[in-house]
Design an enzyme around this catalytic site. Structure first.
Site, PDB file in Angstrom:
ATOM      1  CB  ALA A   1     -58.611  67.885   0.191  1.00  0.00           C
TER       2      ALA A   1
ATOM      3  CB  CYS B   1     -74.098  64.221  -8.014  1.00  0.00           C
ATOM      4  SG  CYS B   1     -72.491  64.119  -7.298  1.00  0.00           S
TER       5      CYS B   1
END
Ligand code: PLP
Length: 400
Positions: free
Chosen positions: A200, A324
């Site tokens: 989302a 990341c």
């Protein structure tokens, strides 16, 4: 106000999504599994969220499993399909450029006897559909190829891959559509996939919620045991407000997709014209089959992390690639798989534009990035000159 060009990392929550969520965080706080009115009201919100997400990708509401995000959806898809298919085979085919939520998950499965095949990609980050088919053996149970790459934006030919996979029986096809969903039309029937991952927060929804599309009749093993939520595919009390916010954000993104994609392509190309005109700066990723708002560059000799920091100080938020690995010494596995040297990969920078990006911001960011890249290049050249000047001469070395 700093300029935010890191929409591939996350996007601002849409006001409409927040407004739709608020009642489920206040008065309609019930547990959707409860039978009383409070529960039924939460259940209605959750049911509607299933319907909206399903409609946006051409699926049925019962084919949508809400999760805690892209990472969990990928884990559920891969581990769920692997364990459910173990009696039939143990071979899993994927690519060398997947997000770690796929790459590390398949490697983890490798520790349990699954055979993992990581297919190479070309200079643009594309996998060859024929190579996918060539890797298939009777023991293959799962193929996982992302729809669009999060570092360079390259779009994979999923429908062509699906056509090859379908020539063989009993193989599930998963695609990670986390980056593609905000900008590309997604129709699970057209893509012909069995499993598809959404998150989302990449399209104006809240963080910590995602969905996995599971084609009706597809057998995956639930990865958490407990209640019967999400039709036994994901135990645990549902994040009702999150699902509601996700559904509203996806519906809006889907409705605006064509207009947004056209604007982003224009803005991205305007930024590219300026940055690619700088000496030694190259585009990474596919020149055309690429996400509309994503511009990834490689500037050999520069340090991507230092560049991100300098840009941040100058008022532009970017990233070296995947959020990341940003800030770590790790070199992008995506760029190295695409054939870039470690030195080139170290000099990468990702500018990801999004729904809120304005033309003025793009123009200002282009000017700031030009100044910062040029300054870093000059500093690197000065450092190299000092290094050369202070290097011991061969004679001195011999005498030492
Ligand atoms: C391609 C891709 N897959 C998966 C994820 C993980 O999603 P989440 O942050 O919702 O766990 C990301 C996040 O950057 C992504 O870009």
């Amino acid at each position: 106000m700093p300029i935010y060009l890191d929409h591939a990392a996350t996007t601002p929550l849409r006001r409409e999504a927040l407004d739709a969520m608020l009642p489920f965080l206040t008065e309609q706080f019930g547990n959707p599994s409860s039978v009383h009115g409070f529960g039924r009201s939460a259940r209605d919100g959750l049911d509607e969220a299933h319907e909206k997400v399903a409609r946006a990708i051409g699926a049925q509401p019962r084919e949508i499993v809400f999760t805690s995000g892209g990472t969990e959806s990928n884990n559920l898809a891969l581990k769920g399909a692997a364990w459910a298919g173990k009696a039939r085979g143990h071979r899993i085919i994927t690519t060398a450029v997947e997000h770690h939520a796929v790459g590390h998950t398949v490697r983890y499965l490798g520790k349990f006897g699954f055979e993992i095949v990581e297919l190479p990609v070309d200079r643009y980050g594309r996998v060859d559909p024929d190579a996918v088919e060539a890797a298939i053996t009777p023991k293959t149970i799962l193929v996982s190829v992302m729809l669009a790459n999060n570092e360079v934006g390259t779009i994979q030919p999923i429908a062509e891959i699906a056509a090859r996979v379908r020539r063989h029986r009993g193989i599930l096809l998963h695609t990670d559509a986390v980056q593609a969903a905000p900008y590309l039309a997604i129709d699970v029937a057209e893509l012909d996939v069995d499993l598809l991952t959404l998150a989302a927060h990449k399209f104006g929804g809240p963080k910590g919620v995602g969905a996995l599309y599971v084609r009706g009749g597809t057998n995956i093993l639930a990865q958490q045991q407990g209640g019967a939520q999400e039709r036994y595919r994901r135990a645990g009390t549902e994040n009702v407000a999150g699902a509601v916010g996700m559904a509203v954000a996806l519906e809006l993104a889907a409705g605006e997709r064509d207009v947004t994609a056209a604007r982003l392509t224009r803005q991205r190309d305007a930024l590219a014209r300026v940055l690619l005109a700088l000496p030694d700066v190259q585009l990474s990723g596919h020149p055309t089959d690429r996400l509309p708002g994503l511009l990834s560059i490689v500037a050999p000799g520069l340090d991507g992390n230092a560049l991100t920091m300098a840009l941040d100080l100058a008022g532009v938020a970017t990233s070296t690639g995947s959020a990341c690995v940003s800030g770590s010494a790790e070199v992008s596995h995506v760029l190295t798989a695409m054939g870039y040297s470690e030195e080139e990969a170290r000099g990468s920078q990702r500018f990801s534009l999004g729904r809120t990006t304005t033309d003025e911001e793009v123009a200002a960011a282009a000017a700031i990035a030009t100044r910062v890249i040029t300054a870093q290049r000059d500093a690197a050249a000065r450092l190299e000159a000092v290094r050369q000047a202070t290097l011991p001469r061969p004679m001195e070395t011999a005498g030492a």
